[in-house]
Design an enzyme around this catalytic site. Structure first.
Site, mmCIF file in Angstrom:
data_model
loop_
_atom_site.group_PDB
_atom_site.id
_atom_site.type_symbol
_atom_site.label_atom_id
_atom_site.label_comp_id
_atom_site.label_asym_id
_atom_site.label_seq_id
_atom_site.Cartn_x
_atom_site.Cartn_y
_atom_site.Cartn_z
ATOM 1 N N LYS A 14 0.829 -1.206 0.000
ATOM 2 C CA LYS A 14 0.000 0.000 0.000
ATOM 3 C C LYS A 14 0.866 1.260 0.000
ATOM 4 O O LYS A 14 0.597 2.202 -0.736
ATOM 5 C CB LYS A 14 -0.942 0.015 1.214
ATOM 6 C CG LYS A 14 -1.877 -1.179 1.306
ATOM 7 C CD LYS A 14 -2.857 -1.058 2.471
ATOM 8 C CE LYS A 14 -2.203 -1.044 3.843
ATOM 9 N NZ LYS A 14 -1.538 -2.306 4.218
ATOM 10 N N ARG A 89 -9.405 0.006 9.144
ATOM 11 C CA ARG A 89 -8.879 -1.324 9.409
ATOM 12 C C ARG A 89 -9.888 -2.206 10.134
ATOM 13 O O ARG A 89 -9.540 -3.315 10.525
ATOM 14 C CB ARG A 89 -7.643 -1.186 10.309
ATOM 15 C CG ARG A 89 -6.324 -1.565 9.690
ATOM 16 C CD ARG A 89 -5.274 -1.279 10.739
ATOM 17 N NE ARG A 89 -3.996 -1.865 10.491
ATOM 18 C CZ ARG A 89 -3.014 -1.320 9.785
ATOM 19 N NH1 ARG A 89 -3.196 -0.175 9.175
ATOM 20 N NH2 ARG A 89 -1.854 -1.924 9.679
ATOM 21 N N ARG A 128 11.540 -6.836 5.722
ATOM 22 C CA ARG A 128 11.473 -5.397 5.988
ATOM 23 C C ARG A 128 12.104 -5.046 7.325
ATOM 24 O O ARG A 128 12.785 -4.025 7.463
ATOM 25 C CB ARG A 128 9.999 -4.953 5.949
ATOM 26 C CG ARG A 128 9.788 -3.478 6.136
ATOM 27 C CD ARG A 128 8.376 -3.055 5.772
ATOM 28 N NE ARG A 128 7.421 -3.417 6.814
ATOM 29 C CZ ARG A 128 6.131 -3.111 6.756
ATOM 30 N NH1 ARG A 128 5.648 -2.476 5.717
ATOM 31 N NH2 ARG A 128 5.315 -3.461 7.728
ATOM 32 N N ARG A 130 11.176 -3.811 10.275
ATOM 33 C CA ARG A 130 10.882 -2.638 11.106
ATOM 34 C C ARG A 130 10.739 -3.101 12.546
ATOM 35 O O ARG A 130 10.575 -4.277 12.800
ATOM 36 C CB ARG A 130 9.570 -2.044 10.607
ATOM 37 C CG ARG A 130 9.506 -0.564 10.520
ATOM 38 C CD ARG A 130 8.274 -0.138 9.741
ATOM 39 N NE ARG A 130 7.063 -0.759 10.260
ATOM 40 C CZ ARG A 130 5.912 -0.694 9.615
ATOM 41 N NH1 ARG A 130 5.820 -0.083 8.467
ATOM 42 N NH2 ARG A 130 4.852 -1.262 10.151
ATOM 43 N N ARG A 141 -0.265 -9.453 13.666
ATOM 44 C CA ARG A 141 -0.846 -8.466 12.753
ATOM 45 C C ARG A 141 -1.635 -9.142 11.646
ATOM 46 O O ARG A 141 -2.668 -8.635 11.209
ATOM 47 C CB ARG A 141 0.249 -7.578 12.174
ATOM 48 C CG ARG A 141 0.718 -6.559 13.194
ATOM 49 C CD ARG A 141 2.007 -5.965 12.809
ATOM 50 N NE ARG A 141 1.873 -5.058 11.690
ATOM 51 C CZ ARG A 141 2.887 -4.682 10.928
ATOM 52 N NH1 ARG A 141 4.080 -5.164 11.129
ATOM 53 N NH2 ARG A 141 2.688 -3.831 9.968
#
Ligand SMILES: Nc1ncnc2c1ncn2[C@@H]1O[C@H](COP(=O)(O)OP(=O)(O)O)[C@@H](O)[C@H]1O
Ligand SMILES: [Mg+2]
Length: 185
Positions: A14, A89, A128, A130, A141
């Protein structure tokens, strides 16, 4: 004028695709994740409240994120539209967005659902790395996405607003699919 929601799992692209839309259409990307991370790093009151939920991969409370969106949509740069990334969400958030946009007389034009399968998502999020991307948080998540966000697909389908695009392959190819899926006008 472009007033859309990008819907998709964490890591579905996104943010990447928003950047390209921003560059081409000149409307701002509004990412609740980015707004929250900046509140956390600036150690604002809001950031302090949001941090533990974010670290656990849970959703931050609706009053916080809906309040953030309300303020952000009131800014002048959204005059020609917006790209919502990471919001709504949950069904409650989607309903809150509906009434907010109703109030402002700026109905949503469409929702683009970027579809990527779970295995690929886990690979991408692990790569990624993070701070909220450790394995346990990622798993949570994804569960939160499945339980709370996935129902939005039907919600927006029923409103006739949803278009799905395949979120795998080259970034430019995905972008071409998204452009083809954008609502007219
Ligand atoms: N609309 C929202 N409602 C509740 N929490 C949110 C929302 N958007 C972001 N968050 C919080 O911020 C975290 C990071 O979000 P985000 O940057 O959008 O992740 P990603 O881009 O990987 O999907 C989420 O796991 C959640 O804790
Ligand atoms: Mg993102």
């Amino acid at each position: 004028m472009l007033k859309i929601v990008l819907l998709g799992a964490p890591g579905s692209g996104k943010g990447t695709q928003s950047e390209k839309l921003v560059a081409e259409f000149g409307v701002p990307q509004i990412s609740t994740g980015d707004l929250l991370r900046s509140a956390v790093s600036n150690q604002t009151e809001l950031g302090k409240k949001a941090k533990s939920a974010m670290d656990a991969g849970e959703l931050v409370s609706d009053d916080i994120v809906v309040g953030m969106i309300r303020e952000r949509l009131a800014e002048d740069d959204t005059e020609n539209g917006f790209i919502l990334d990471g919001f709504p969400r949950s069904l409650d958030q989607a309903k809150a967005l509906d009434s907010l946009l109703d109030e402002m007389n700026r109905p949503l034009q469409g929702v683009v659902h970027i579809k990527v399968d779970n295995e690929e998502i886990v690979q991408r999020l692990m790569a990624r790395g993070r701070s909220d991307d450790n394995e346990e948080t990622i798993r949570n998540r994804l569960k939160v996405y499945q339980d709370q966000t996935q129902p939005l697909v039907k919600f927006y389908e029923d409103k006739g607003l949803l278009t799905a695009v395949a979120g795998v392959g080259e970034i430019d190819d995905i972008y071409a699919r998204i452009k083809a899926a954008l609502p007219a006008g």
